[in-house]
Design an enzyme around this catalytic site. Structure first.
Site, mmCIF file in Angstrom:
data_model
loop_
_atom_site.group_PDB
_atom_site.id
_atom_site.type_symbol
_atom_site.label_atom_id
_atom_site.label_comp_id
_atom_site.label_asym_id
_atom_site.label_seq_id
_atom_site.Cartn_x
_atom_site.Cartn_y
_atom_site.Cartn_z
ATOM 1 N N TYR A 128 0.791 -1.146 0.035
ATOM 2 C CA TYR A 128 0.192 0.078 -0.115
ATOM 3 C C TYR A 128 1.013 1.247 0.054
ATOM 4 C CZ TYR A 128 -3.211 -3.518 1.762
ATOM 5 O OH TYR A 128 -3.803 -4.731 2.480
ATOM 6 N N CYS A 152 -4.452 3.650 9.796
ATOM 7 C CA CYS A 152 -5.258 4.841 10.036
ATOM 8 C C CYS A 152 -6.718 4.544 10.724
ATOM 9 C CB CYS A 152 -5.597 5.395 8.589
ATOM 10 S SG CYS A 152 -6.204 4.617 7.572
HETATM 11 N N1 SAH Z 1 1.905 4.615 2.452
HETATM 12 C C1 SAH Z 1 1.301 5.331 1.568
HETATM 13 C C2 SAH Z 1 -0.075 5.766 1.122
HETATM 14 C C3 SAH Z 1 -0.980 5.044 2.362
HETATM 15 S S1 SAH Z 1 -2.495 5.191 2.019
HETATM 16 C C4 SAH Z 1 1.916 6.977 2.290
HETATM 17 O O1 SAH Z 1 2.131 7.097 3.387
HETATM 18 O O2 SAH Z 1 1.916 8.018 1.529
HETATM 19 C C5 SAH Z 1 -3.153 3.680 1.539
HETATM 20 C C6 SAH Z 1 -2.676 3.398 0.057
HETATM 21 O O3 SAH Z 1 -3.188 2.075 -0.398
HETATM 22 C C7 SAH Z 1 -3.408 4.223 -1.053
HETATM 23 O O4 SAH Z 1 -2.609 5.006 -1.828
HETATM 24 C C8 SAH Z 1 -4.447 3.662 -1.814
HETATM 25 O O5 SAH Z 1 -4.569 3.581 -3.271
HETATM 26 C C9 SAH Z 1 -3.748 1.893 -1.630
HETATM 27 N N2 SAH Z 1 -4.658 0.688 -1.849
HETATM 28 C C10 SAH Z 1 -5.801 0.535 -1.354
HETATM 29 N N3 SAH Z 1 -6.337 -0.618 -1.394
HETATM 30 C C11 SAH Z 1 -5.085 -1.305 -2.023
HETATM 31 C C12 SAH Z 1 -5.010 -2.442 -2.231
HETATM 32 N N4 SAH Z 1 -5.630 -3.574 -2.188
HETATM 33 N N5 SAH Z 1 -3.812 -3.083 -2.459
HETATM 34 C C13 SAH Z 1 -2.614 -2.196 -2.967
HETATM 35 N N6 SAH Z 1 -2.790 -0.869 -2.621
HETATM 36 C C14 SAH Z 1 -4.120 -0.346 -2.223
#
Ligand code: SAH
Length: 569
Positions: free
Chosen positions: A329, A433
């Site tokens: 993610y 979160c």
């Molecule tokens: N670590 C990053 C973003 C965290 S927010 C930071 O700190 O900036 C969570 C992220 O997970 C988002 O970018 C969203 O698009 C992504 N996401 C949501 N569902 C997901 C999934 N099933 N697999 C991979 N990424 C996912």
């Protein structure tokens, strides 16, 4: 209790949404804007059998936790803040308790363990950023609409509605927002540019997005419009360009009848299409559609904590340049790039392709070459990688040293958690979160060979009820460990040349002493020297009597090679 009853309530608790909770003759009432310790008069709005919701009418005796006067005049009405009237220290306590409570109730983490490992919540100091726990947001999206007298207004939505509370001076946003918004509203009036009407799906200007680089002081303005272009756009651009720091003025085209704010087509009006900002020493290019953490001061603390919890900085964990890290993610690669500076290789996985484009670009502009990014669902990419790896490597298991996850509110799927466990990383760092889903996932991991070692909440969003949490889980020492032996072909993919890689050690020993050393022997010596954390090597010998120990002479050769490549003092 009945609807419209007026009651006197002593507020004894805080609900998950920040509302006050009190009892009247055993009947529980939830009262928005009431603060723990208040004695209030409230009007019952909705009465269920055992509990109800009431509206705060009068504060009879204010709580010691209540601020005298909220910074923002519309704090109560506006949906942006939920607990601005609560003193900041008390807000932090509330958030810490929320995380702790969830870990205990949902995660079944023993209280004594939490007493021992939970570190104090990381709050914002008054001297930090542009106003401590105020003015911390680097991004704001202001809806544009018409008030009941027909004036163009902007502000924020009232809680749970789409009616705009007029306010150009949000206490959480940066000061420059106000000047920019006034300039845009004046321009719209002067040139008779219409505001968007959600109900009728008519009118042009829907939202104004403003982003501000806290380190670079660069400003981005993006007008979201229900049309192909903005009449007299050049006039507006020229006026905005006069503001110091203005770097990017764009239009986002959104003609859909939707409450999704941004449209996917971005057109330039003036300047660049992006702004640049930093978290720590890592530089990020942020375009109107990029996801970027909104509180840069706290984000830096959060990422530093994630790095600390990863153990990559910890010398006793061995040479960091040998470490393989997964950042699931990963968004635009923020955590990945932070960790890449301390690891051998970082793999990032993210579902949004544009975010991965940003991640790759951010790696490039920071000259980070050891980060690789995959587009896809974490719960599909990692299990697939694990399966393919085994196929390509004669049944051997893919290994990671550290896995970091930072999922959205729904947390991780169990298939993903299972693969993570199968990969036996020494450390799992979970950034969350939503502490309820975190607790659920911690329960799974604790039941599958991992122990919760460290927990810390971080207040990324002062005055709201949201709270981020970082936890560290470590592989339990008594968990039977699957032997992970890397063969030269596979490891050469991710171990830089000149490092204490298996292939380099083999070559060194072969060239110098003319003998072959098995990967298993190298693994054994690395472990004996504390370079790898697999304390269970001997245990696996018990379970598998066919494992041969490394002969003493070869042990010395391997140690010498480790010294040669700088992995051993
Ligand atoms: N670590 C990053 C973003 C965290 S927010 C930071 O700190 O900036 C969570 C992220 O997970 C988002 O970018 C969203 O698009 C992504 N996401 C949501 N569902 C997901 C999934 N099933 N697999 C991979 N990424 C996912």
């Amino acid at each position: 209790m009945q609807k419209n009853d007026i009651v006197k309530v002593v507020i004894e608790d805080v609900g998950v949404g920040g509302e006050g909770i009190g009892k009247v003759n055993g009947y529980t009432l939830f009262i928005k804007d009431a603060i723990i310790g208040d004695v209030v008069e409230a009007k019952v709005m909705k009465a269920k059998k055992n509990y109800g919701y009431a509206r705060l009418m009068n504060i009879l005796t204010p709580s010691e936790y209540r601020v005298e006067k909220p910074v923002c005049q519309v704090a109560r009405k506006c949906g942006g803040c939920q607990i601005q009237e609560m003193k900041y220290d008390r807000q932090l306590e509330f958030k810490n308790q929320k995380v702790r409570g969830n870990l205990m109730r949902i995660g079944e983490v023993p209280e004594q363990l939490l007493d021992r490992i939970m570190e104090p919540i990381v709050g914002m100091d008054e001297t930090e950023g542009l106003g401590g726990p105020y003015h911390y947001r680097n991004k704001a999206q202001f809806p544009i609409g018409i008030d009941k007298d027909g004036n163009i207004v902007t502000g924020f939505y009232a809680g749970r509605t789409h009616s705009i509370i007029s306010n150009t001076n949000c206490a959480l946003g940066v000061e420059i927002n106000e000047q920019i918004l006034k300039l845009i509203l004046d321009f719209m009036k002067e040139y008779h540019i219409s505001a968007y009407d959600e109900g009728k799906h008519q009118g042009l200007v829907r939202h104004v997005l403003i982003r501000y680089g806290f380190t670079t002081k660069e400003i981005m303005v993006c007008l979201v419009i229900n049309g192909g272009g903005l009449p007299h756009g050049e006039v507006l651009a020229k006026r905005l360009a006069k503001i110091e720091g203005m770097t990017s003025v764009t239009l986002s085209i959104n003609k859909e009848k939707t409450n999704v704010i941004m449209g996917n087509v971005i057109k330039p009006l003036w300047g660049q299409m992006y702004i640049t900002d930093y978290i720590g020493n890592v530089k990020y290019q942020i375009s109107p559609l990029s996801f970027f953490q909104v509180n840069p001061v706290q984000t830096e603390k959060l990422y530093k904590l994630a790095l600390e919890y990863s153990g990559l900085n910890d010398v006793s964990c061995g040479n960091p340049s040998d470490k393989v890290v997964w950042d699931l993610y990963c968004g635009i690669g923020t955590i990945s790039l932070f960790l890449a500076q301390k690891a051998g290789k970082v793999y990032g996985v993210e579902i949004v392709p544009q975010a991965i484009d940003d991640a790759r670009n951010n790696a490039k502009i920071n000259e980070i070459e050891n980060a690789e990014f995959f587009v896809g669902k974490a719960e599909e990419v990692l299990p697939q990688y694990y399966e393919d790896y085994a196929k390509e490597h004669g049944g051997e298991t893919a290994h990671a040293d550290v896995i970091v996850v930072d999922p959205p509110r729904k947390g991780c799927e169990e298939t993903l958690l299972q693969t993570m466990v199968d990969m036996q990383p020494e450390r799992i760092v979970y950034v969350s979160c939503d502490s309820a889903t975190l607790a659920r996932d911690v329960k799974f991991l604790r039941g599958n060979g991992y122990e919760l070692e460290r927990v810390r909440a971080v207040d990324q969003f002062p005055h709201t009820v949201h709270v981020e949490t970082v936890v560290q889980l470590s592989l339990k020492k008594d968990t039977p460990k699957i032997e992970v032996i890397m063969e030269p072909e596979e490891e050469s993919n991710y171990t830089p040349k000149g490092k204490a890689s298996y292939s380099n050690i083999k070559k060194y020993v072969k060239d110098k002493y003319g003998v072959n050393v098995h990967s298993r022997y190298i693994a054994e010596v690395k472990r004996l020297c504390g370079l790898e954390m697999g304390e269970n090597y001997r245990k696996s010998k018990k379970e598998n009597p066919d494992i041969k120990y490394c002969p003493p002479q070869k042990k010395e050769y391997i140690k010498e090679a480790l010294r040669y490549f700088g992995a051993l003092a």
